[in-house]
Write an enzyme that holds these catalytic residues in place. Structure first.
Site, mmCIF file in Angstrom:
data_model
loop_
_atom_site.group_PDB
_atom_site.id
_atom_site.type_symbol
_atom_site.label_atom_id
_atom_site.label_comp_id
_atom_site.label_asym_id
_atom_site.label_seq_id
_atom_site.Cartn_x
_atom_site.Cartn_y
_atom_site.Cartn_z
ATOM 1 N N GLN A 1 11.713 -3.010 4.231
ATOM 2 C CA GLN A 1 11.083 -3.333 2.950
ATOM 3 C C GLN A 1 10.152 -4.522 3.151
ATOM 4 O O GLN A 1 10.554 -5.524 3.754
ATOM 5 C CB GLN A 1 12.166 -3.664 1.909
ATOM 6 C CG GLN A 1 11.610 -3.938 0.514
ATOM 7 C CD GLN A 1 12.705 -4.143 -0.522
ATOM 8 O OE1 GLN A 1 13.904 -4.073 -0.220
ATOM 9 N NE2 GLN A 1 12.294 -4.410 -1.750
ATOM 10 N N ASP B 1 -0.492 3.535 -3.859
ATOM 11 C CA ASP B 1 -0.287 2.617 -2.737
ATOM 12 C C ASP B 1 -1.646 2.310 -2.098
ATOM 13 O O ASP B 1 -2.438 3.228 -1.870
ATOM 14 C CB ASP B 1 0.668 3.245 -1.718
ATOM 15 C CG ASP B 1 1.213 2.219 -0.735
ATOM 16 O OD1 ASP B 1 2.425 1.948 -0.762
ATOM 17 O OD2 ASP B 1 0.405 1.675 0.064
ATOM 18 N N ILE B 2 -1.906 1.020 -1.821
ATOM 19 C CA ILE B 2 -3.219 0.657 -1.236
ATOM 20 C C ILE B 2 -3.384 1.119 0.211
ATOM 21 O O ILE B 2 -4.496 1.228 0.688
ATOM 22 C CB ILE B 2 -3.574 -0.864 -1.261
ATOM 23 C CG1 ILE B 2 -2.360 -1.751 -1.049
ATOM 24 C CG2 ILE B 2 -4.386 -1.238 -2.478
ATOM 25 C CD1 ILE B 2 -2.745 -3.162 -0.625
ATOM 26 N N HIS C 1 8.811 5.028 -3.233
ATOM 27 C CA HIS C 1 7.608 5.658 -2.674
ATOM 28 C C HIS C 1 7.668 7.152 -2.975
ATOM 29 O O HIS C 1 8.679 7.801 -2.710
ATOM 30 C CB HIS C 1 7.575 5.519 -1.144
ATOM 31 C CG HIS C 1 7.377 4.125 -0.650
ATOM 32 N ND1 HIS C 1 6.147 3.638 -0.255
ATOM 33 C CD2 HIS C 1 8.260 3.112 -0.465
ATOM 34 C CE1 HIS C 1 6.283 2.390 0.156
ATOM 35 N NE2 HIS C 1 7.547 2.040 0.045
ATOM 36 N N HIS D 1 10.952 -0.599 -5.426
ATOM 37 C CA HIS D 1 9.986 0.466 -5.714
ATOM 38 C C HIS D 1 10.380 1.756 -5.024
ATOM 39 O O HIS D 1 10.996 1.739 -3.968
ATOM 40 C CB HIS D 1 8.578 0.046 -5.294
ATOM 41 C CG HIS D 1 8.486 -0.455 -3.881
ATOM 42 N ND1 HIS D 1 8.830 -1.749 -3.542
ATOM 43 C CD2 HIS D 1 8.122 0.153 -2.736
ATOM 44 C CE1 HIS D 1 8.668 -1.909 -2.244
ATOM 45 N NE2 HIS D 1 8.249 -0.771 -1.716
ATOM 46 N N ASN E 1 12.672 1.912 0.640
ATOM 47 C CA ASN E 1 12.953 0.964 1.724
ATOM 48 C C ASN E 1 13.701 -0.226 1.132
ATOM 49 O O ASN E 1 13.278 -0.774 0.112
ATOM 50 C CB ASN E 1 11.645 0.507 2.375
ATOM 51 C CG ASN E 1 10.891 1.656 3.015
ATOM 52 O OD1 ASN E 1 11.485 2.601 3.517
ATOM 53 N ND2 ASN E 1 9.570 1.583 2.991
HETATM 54 P P1 AMP Z 1 7.739 -1.408 1.364
HETATM 55 O O1 AMP Z 1 7.498 -1.543 2.843
HETATM 56 O O2 AMP Z 1 8.651 -0.289 1.020
HETATM 57 O O3 AMP Z 1 8.118 -2.728 0.737
HETATM 58 O O4 AMP Z 1 6.355 -0.941 0.753
HETATM 59 C C1 AMP Z 1 5.428 -1.789 0.173
HETATM 60 C C2 AMP Z 1 4.237 -0.920 -0.116
HETATM 61 O O5 AMP Z 1 3.409 -1.590 -1.023
HETATM 62 C C3 AMP Z 1 3.386 -0.597 1.119
HETATM 63 O O6 AMP Z 1 3.279 0.812 1.274
HETATM 64 C C4 AMP Z 1 2.028 -1.240 0.790
HETATM 65 O O7 AMP Z 1 0.938 -0.471 1.261
HETATM 66 C C5 AMP Z 1 2.077 -1.306 -0.711
HETATM 67 N N1 AMP Z 1 1.287 -2.362 -1.325
HETATM 68 C C6 AMP Z 1 1.266 -3.678 -0.997
HETATM 69 N N2 AMP Z 1 0.448 -4.365 -1.809
HETATM 70 C C7 AMP Z 1 -0.047 -3.466 -2.699
HETATM 71 C C8 AMP Z 1 -0.971 -3.556 -3.791
HETATM 72 N N3 AMP Z 1 -1.526 -4.715 -4.148
HETATM 73 N N4 AMP Z 1 -1.269 -2.431 -4.462
HETATM 74 C C9 AMP Z 1 -0.725 -1.251 -4.101
HETATM 75 N N5 AMP Z 1 0.153 -1.095 -3.084
HETATM 76 C C10 AMP Z 1 0.466 -2.190 -2.380
#
Ligand code: AMP
Ligand code: ZN
Length: 140
Positions: free
Chosen positions: A120, A47-48, A128, A126, A113
């Site tokens: 979400q 996760d970034i 986590h 996805h 989420n």
């Molecule tokens: P959610 O809120 O469950 O949809 O989580 C989305 C997750 O994706 C968040 O924790 C972000 O930090 C992560 N995220 C968004 N863009 C990227 C990316 N390009 N590479 C890795 N993680 C990402």
């Protein structure tokens, strides 16, 4: 007749990938990611914006918007994603140990989420995987 069939096949293929989806772009390697695991069906990357010392995202390669869109047809895929977690946890040093002695250590959280009320943000389903020593960032 053949053209109609070809069109149908094409529609099926494009349904698998959403052009504007950032995780589909990661799957196609049009966007970079720190890859941890990949097979024909699944991708795991960091996760970034990590919310914990270890924060991985486990995604299906095919575009599924949310867990709410899944059915029994997805049981094998979802099961494979979940079953990867213990191995990932060991590799990342967050596996649980010491349960035999009554002092468990390590561990992680697994979160999916789902939808706006589930907070979400990215509409490509996805899991986590978050773990590592406390404290972590406060969750929303
Ligand atoms: P959610 O809120 O469950 O949809 O989580 C989305 C997750 O994706 C968040 O924790 C972000 O930090 C992560 N995220 C968004 N863009 C990227 C990316 N390009 N590479 C890795 N993680 C990402
Ligand atoms: Zn997608």
């Amino acid at each position: 007749r053949l053209k109609a069939l070809k069109m149908q096949k094409h529609q099926e293929v494009i349904k698998m990938i959403d052009r504007d989806c950032i995780f589909c772009k990661i799957v196609k390697k049009e966007l970079p990611s720190t890859l941890v695991f990949e097979n024909e069906r699944i991708m795991v990357f960091k996760d970034i914006h990590p919310a914990a010392p270890v924060h991985l995202l486990i995604i299906p390669k095919k575009h599924i918007p949310t867990l709410s869109h899944c059915s029994e047809d997805d049981a094998a895929l979802l099961g494979e994603m979940m079953a990867l977690i213990p191995k990932l946890a060991r590799e990342e040093g967050i596996a649980v140990s010491g349960t035999e002695t009554g002092t468990p250590q390590g561990g992680f959280r697994v979160v999916v989420n789902t939808g706006p009320d589930g907070k979400q943000d990215v509409y490509h389903m996805h899991i986590h995987l978050m773990g590592g020593p406390r404290p972590w960032k406060t969750p929303n």
